[in-house]
Design a protein around this motif. Structure first.
Motif, PDB file in Angstrom:
ATOM      1  N   ALA A  95       0.868  -1.181   0.000  1.00  0.00           N
ATOM      2  CA  ALA A  95       0.000   0.000   0.000  1.00  0.00           C
ATOM      3  C   ALA A  95       0.898   1.221   0.000  1.00  0.00           C
ATOM      4  O   ALA A  95       1.452   1.594   1.043  1.00  0.00           O
ATOM      5  N   PHE A  96       1.073   1.818  -1.162  1.00  0.00           N
ATOM      6  CA  PHE A  96       1.990   2.944  -1.302  1.00  0.00           C
ATOM      7  C   PHE A  96       1.479   4.137  -0.485  1.00  0.00           C
ATOM      8  O   PHE A  96       0.301   4.452  -0.479  1.00  0.00           O
ATOM      9  N   GLY A  97       2.402   4.788   0.220  1.00  0.00           N
ATOM     10  CA  GLY A  97       2.042   5.959   1.010  1.00  0.00           C
ATOM     11  C   GLY A  97       1.807   5.656   2.473  1.00  0.00           C
ATOM     12  O   GLY A  97       1.729   6.568   3.301  1.00  0.00           O
ATOM     13  N   ALA A  98       1.680   4.368   2.812  1.00  0.00           N
ATOM     14  CA  ALA A  98       1.471   3.990   4.209  1.00  0.00           C
ATOM     15  C   ALA A  98       2.802   3.920   4.932  1.00  0.00           C
ATOM     16  O   ALA A  98       3.847   3.660   4.329  1.00  0.00           O
ATOM     17  N   ASP A  99       2.781   4.127   6.239  1.00  0.00           N
ATOM     18  CA  ASP A  99       4.029   4.042   7.000  1.00  0.00           C
ATOM     19  C   ASP A  99       4.406   2.578   7.214  1.00  0.00           C
ATOM     20  O   ASP A  99       3.654   1.664   6.877  1.00  0.00           O
ATOM     21  N   LYS A 100       5.586   2.361   7.795  1.00  0.00           N
ATOM     22  CA  LYS A 100       6.110   1.001   7.936  1.00  0.00           C
ATOM     23  C   LYS A 100       5.212   0.132   8.817  1.00  0.00           C
ATOM     24  O   LYS A 100       4.952  -1.034   8.497  1.00  0.00           O
ATOM     25  N   ALA A 101       4.712   0.683   9.915  1.00  0.00           N
ATOM     26  CA  ALA A 101       3.882  -0.110  10.826  1.00  0.00           C
ATOM     27  C   ALA A 101       2.602  -0.583  10.136  1.00  0.00           C
ATOM     28  O   ALA A 101       2.189  -1.741  10.310  1.00  0.00           O
ATOM     29  N   THR A 102       2.007   0.281   9.349  1.00  0.00           N
ATOM     30  CA  THR A 102       0.764  -0.080   8.646  1.00  0.00           C
ATOM     31  C   THR A 102       1.044  -1.132   7.577  1.00  0.00           C
ATOM     32  O   THR A 102       0.278  -2.093   7.418  1.00  0.00           O
ATOM     33  N   ASN A 103       2.142  -0.969   6.845  1.00  0.00           N
ATOM     34  CA  ASN A 103       2.498  -1.958   5.822  1.00  0.00           C
ATOM     35  C   ASN A 103       2.891  -3.292   6.449  1.00  0.00           C
ATOM     36  O   ASN A 103       2.695  -4.344   5.836  1.00  0.00           O
ATOM     37  N   ASP A 104       3.431  -3.262   7.660  1.00  0.00           N
ATOM     38  CA  ASP A 104       3.748  -4.513   8.358  1.00  0.00           C
ATOM     39  C   ASP A 104       2.469  -5.286   8.666  1.00  0.00           C
ATOM     40  O   ASP A 104       2.440  -6.520   8.547  1.00  0.00           O
ATOM     41  N   TRP A 105       1.423  -4.562   9.068  1.00  0.00           N
ATOM     42  CA  TRP A 105       0.123  -5.212   9.304  1.00  0.00           C
ATOM     43  C   TRP A 105      -0.389  -5.844   8.019  1.00  0.00           C
ATOM     44  O   TRP A 105      -0.921  -6.956   8.016  1.00  0.00           O
ATOM     45  N   LEU A 106      -0.216  -5.122   6.921  1.00  0.00           N
ATOM     46  CA  LEU A 106      -0.663  -5.627   5.626  1.00  0.00           C
ATOM     47  C   LEU A 106       0.107  -6.888   5.247  1.00  0.00           C
ATOM     48  O   LEU A 106      -0.493  -7.887   4.807  1.00  0.00           O
ATOM     49  N   GLN A 107       1.409  -6.870   5.439  1.00  0.00           N
ATOM     50  CA  GLN A 107       2.229  -8.026   5.082  1.00  0.00           C
ATOM     51  C   GLN A 107       1.906  -9.236   5.951  1.00  0.00           C
ATOM     52  O   GLN A 107       1.922 -10.374   5.483  1.00  0.00           O
ATOM     53  N   ASP A 108       1.604  -8.989   7.229  1.00  0.00           N
ATOM     54  CA  ASP A 108       1.212 -10.095   8.109  1.00  0.00           C
ATOM     55  C   ASP A 108      -0.071 -10.752   7.601  1.00  0.00           C
ATOM     56  O   ASP A 108      -0.197 -11.990   7.598  1.00  0.00           O
ATOM     57  N   ALA A 109      -1.018  -9.933   7.166  1.00  0.00           N
ATOM     58  CA  ALA A 109      -2.283 -10.462   6.639  1.00  0.00           C
ATOM     59  C   ALA A 109      -2.043 -11.254   5.357  1.00  0.00           C
ATOM     60  O   ALA A 109      -2.667 -12.290   5.122  1.00  0.00           O
ATOM     61  N   VAL A 110      -1.120 -10.758   4.527  1.00  0.00           N
ATOM     62  CA  VAL A 110      -0.795 -11.452   3.276  1.00  0.00           C
ATOM     63  C   VAL A 110      -0.116 -12.785   3.574  1.00  0.00           C
ATOM     64  O   VAL A 110      -0.445 -13.823   2.980  1.00  0.00           O
ATOM     65  N   ASN A 111       0.841 -12.774   4.500  1.00  0.00           N
ATOM     66  CA  ASN A 111       1.570 -14.000   4.837  1.00  0.00           C
ATOM     67  C   ASN A 111       0.663 -15.062   5.454  1.00  0.00           C
ATOM     68  O   ASN A 111       0.883 -16.266   5.273  1.00  0.00           O
ATOM     69  N   GLU A 112      -0.372 -14.612   6.178  1.00  0.00           N
ATOM     70  CA  GLU A 112      -1.302 -15.547   6.812  1.00  0.00           C
ATOM     71  C   GLU A 112      -2.412 -16.001   5.873  1.00  0.00           C
ATOM     72  O   GLU A 112      -3.234 -16.847   6.241  1.00  0.00           O
ATOM     73  N   GLY A 113      -2.446 -15.417   4.669  1.00  0.00           N
ATOM     74  CA  GLY A 113      -3.459 -15.789   3.692  1.00  0.00           C
ATOM     75  C   GLY A 113      -4.798 -15.112   3.894  1.00  0.00           C
ATOM     76  O   GLY A 113      -5.790 -15.473   3.248  1.00  0.00           O
ATOM     77  N   ALA A 114      -4.842 -14.102   4.768  1.00  0.00           N
ATOM     78  CA  ALA A 114      -6.098 -13.391   5.023  1.00  0.00           C
ATOM     79  C   ALA A 114      -6.396 -12.330   3.967  1.00  0.00           C
ATOM     80  O   ALA A 114      -7.532 -11.879   3.839  1.00  0.00           O
ATOM     81  N   PHE A 115      -5.374 -11.948   3.214  1.00  0.00           N
ATOM     82  CA  PHE A 115      -5.542 -10.887   2.212  1.00  0.00           C
ATOM     83  C   PHE A 115      -4.531 -11.106   1.090  1.00  0.00           C
ATOM     84  O   PHE A 115      -3.370 -11.417   1.347  1.00  0.00           O
ATOM     85  N   ARG A 116      -4.999 -10.957  -0.150  1.00  0.00           N
ATOM     86  CA  ARG A 116      -4.107 -11.152  -1.300  1.00  0.00           C
ATOM     87  C   ARG A 116      -4.007  -9.917  -2.179  1.00  0.00           C
ATOM     88  O   ARG A 116      -3.166  -9.858  -3.074  1.00  0.00           O
ATOM     89  N   GLY A 117      -4.876  -8.939  -1.954  1.00  0.00           N
ATOM     90  CA  GLY A 117      -4.844  -7.739  -2.774  1.00  0.00           C
ATOM     91  C   GLY A 117      -5.575  -7.886  -4.084  1.00  0.00           C
ATOM     92  O   GLY A 117      -5.345  -7.112  -5.018  1.00  0.00           O
ATOM     93  N   ASP A 118      -6.448  -8.899  -4.186  1.00  0.00           N
ATOM     94  CA  ASP A 118      -7.222  -9.085  -5.411  1.00  0.00           C
ATOM     95  C   ASP A 118      -8.187  -7.917  -5.626  1.00  0.00           C
ATOM     96  O   ASP A 118      -8.553  -7.200  -4.688  1.00  0.00           O
ATOM     97  N   PHE A 119      -8.625  -7.768  -6.851  1.00  0.00           N
ATOM     98  CA  PHE A 119      -9.544  -6.687  -7.214  1.00  0.00           C
ATOM     99  C   PHE A 119     -10.825  -6.772  -6.391  1.00  0.00           C
ATOM    100  O   PHE A 119     -11.453  -7.815  -6.311  1.00  0.00           O
ATOM    101  N   LYS A 120     -11.179  -5.679  -5.724  1.00  0.00           N
ATOM    102  CA  LYS A 120     -12.371  -5.529  -4.881  1.00  0.00           C
ATOM    103  C   LYS A 120     -12.307  -6.309  -3.567  1.00  0.00           C
ATOM    104  O   LYS A 120     -13.285  -6.365  -2.836  1.00  0.00           O
ATOM    105  N   GLU A 121     -11.160  -6.880  -3.260  1.00  0.00           N
ATOM    106  CA  GLU A 121     -11.009  -7.564  -1.977  1.00  0.00           C
ATOM    107  C   GLU A 121     -10.712  -6.530  -0.898  1.00  0.00           C
ATOM    108  O   GLU A 121      -9.845  -5.664  -1.065  1.00  0.00           O
ATOM    109  N   CYS A 122     -11.432  -6.599   0.208  1.00  0.00           N
ATOM    110  CA  CYS A 122     -11.260  -5.625   1.282  1.00  0.00           C
ATOM    111  C   CYS A 122     -10.983  -6.330   2.606  1.00  0.00           C
ATOM    112  O   CYS A 122     -11.512  -7.410   2.875  1.00  0.00           O
ATOM    113  N   LEU A 123     -10.168  -5.692   3.414  1.00  0.00           N
ATOM    114  CA  LEU A 123      -9.838  -6.209   4.738  1.00  0.00           C
ATOM    115  C   LEU A 123      -9.895  -5.042   5.716  1.00  0.00           C
ATOM    116  O   LEU A 123      -9.149  -4.070   5.603  1.00  0.00           O
ATOM    117  N   PHE A 124     -10.806  -5.140   6.683  1.00  0.00           N
ATOM    118  CA  PHE A 124     -11.048  -4.048   7.638  1.00  0.00           C
ATOM    119  C   PHE A 124     -10.485  -4.420   9.004  1.00  0.00           C
ATOM    120  O   PHE A 124     -10.806  -5.480   9.549  1.00  0.00           O
TER     121      PHE A 124
END
Length: 254
Positions: A95-124
């Motif tokens: 997620a361009f523009g996000a700080d390191k802590a926020t991107n770390d949360w994103l990467q954790d979700a990706v590594n756990e398979g909770a989020f892949r970044g597919d079109f229209k996929e949302c994670l709240f």
């Protein structure tokens, strides 16, 4: 040409009839053709728009240290093809523009398979408390090679639906995050603004008061934060153009 006093009040001439626009914009008749010309009010630090039939206010503002955080931060995530040519290699998601802590949360979700970044996929994430925001919403736009204005428009619309379903009242978006991957930044901002406002339209002029109350959207304000380098006339013009186009579309819906 139109009467200058009427133009100043936001009057427009369409099919030889004088109408009044909710937005103070100029419409010029040139050789029997109609062009939409947004009126940009100098270098104001905030552009506010709320189209007819919309319950939500969208603002393009210049970010500053005094900018108060909204309830939810919205970040669009893009997939980048894996550098490795090995089969099964997963694309990276950022997620361009996000700080390191926020991107770390994103990467954790990706590594756990909770989020892949597919079109229209949302994670709240509720109560994430990242970057000064109570909640964070990641919205996938798919792969960078397939990114275009329609995907961004629909992705922004999906973000609007998710924010409302999560009962969010206010949200922030970063302009640099919205325009990442586009050569023409202002056109990307226009597409994102259209996606937000087209979703928010609700024609309830003849609805009962009780029905109107039930149909109210929770999301009341979205602010798009722009840095000093991006808060320019071209971006302001694109933002205003999106509001004009959406208002014209909403007029045909009535």
């Amino acid at each position: 040409m139109f009467d200058n006093a009427l133009i100043g009040q936001g009057a427009i001439k369409l099919n030889h009839k004088m109408l009044y626009s909710h937005n103070p914009l100029c419409y010029l008749d040139w050789h029997n053709k109609f062009y939409i010309v947004p009126r940009i009010n100098g270098l104001k630090l905030c552009l506010k728009q709320q189209t007819k039939g919309s319950q939500m206010q969208v603002e393009l503002i210049k970010t500053s240290p005094s900018t108060k955080a909204a309830q939810t931060l919205v970040l669009f995530a893009i997939q980048t093809p894996a550098k490795s040519a090995k089969s099964g290699a997963k694309p990276s998601v950022a997620a361009f523009g996000a700080d390191k802590a926020t991107n770390d949360w994103l990467q954790d979700a990706v590594n756990e398979g909770a989020f892949r970044g597919d079109f229209k996929e949302c994670l709240f994430f509720r109560h994430a408390n990242l970057s000064g925001y109570k909640n964070v919403l990641f919205c996938g736009l798919g792969t960078s090679k397939n990114l275009n204005h329609e995907i961004l428009r629909q992705g922004t619309a999906q973000a609007w639906h998710t924010l409302n379903s999560e009962k969010t009242k206010s949200a922030h978006m970063f302009l640099e995050n919205i325009t990442k991957g586009f050569r023409d930044g202002p056109s990307a901002l226009q597409a994102a603004t259209e996606g937000l406002l087209l979703c928010d339209y609700d024609y309830d002029d003849y609805k009962a008061a009780e029905t109107k109350k039930d149909r109210c959207h929770s999301l009341q304000k979205v602010q798009i934060l722009a840095g000093a380098k991006q808060f320019t006339a071209s971006y302001k013009g694109a933002f205003n153009t999106a509001n004009v186009l959406v208002e014209c579309v909403n007029l045909t819906r009535r």
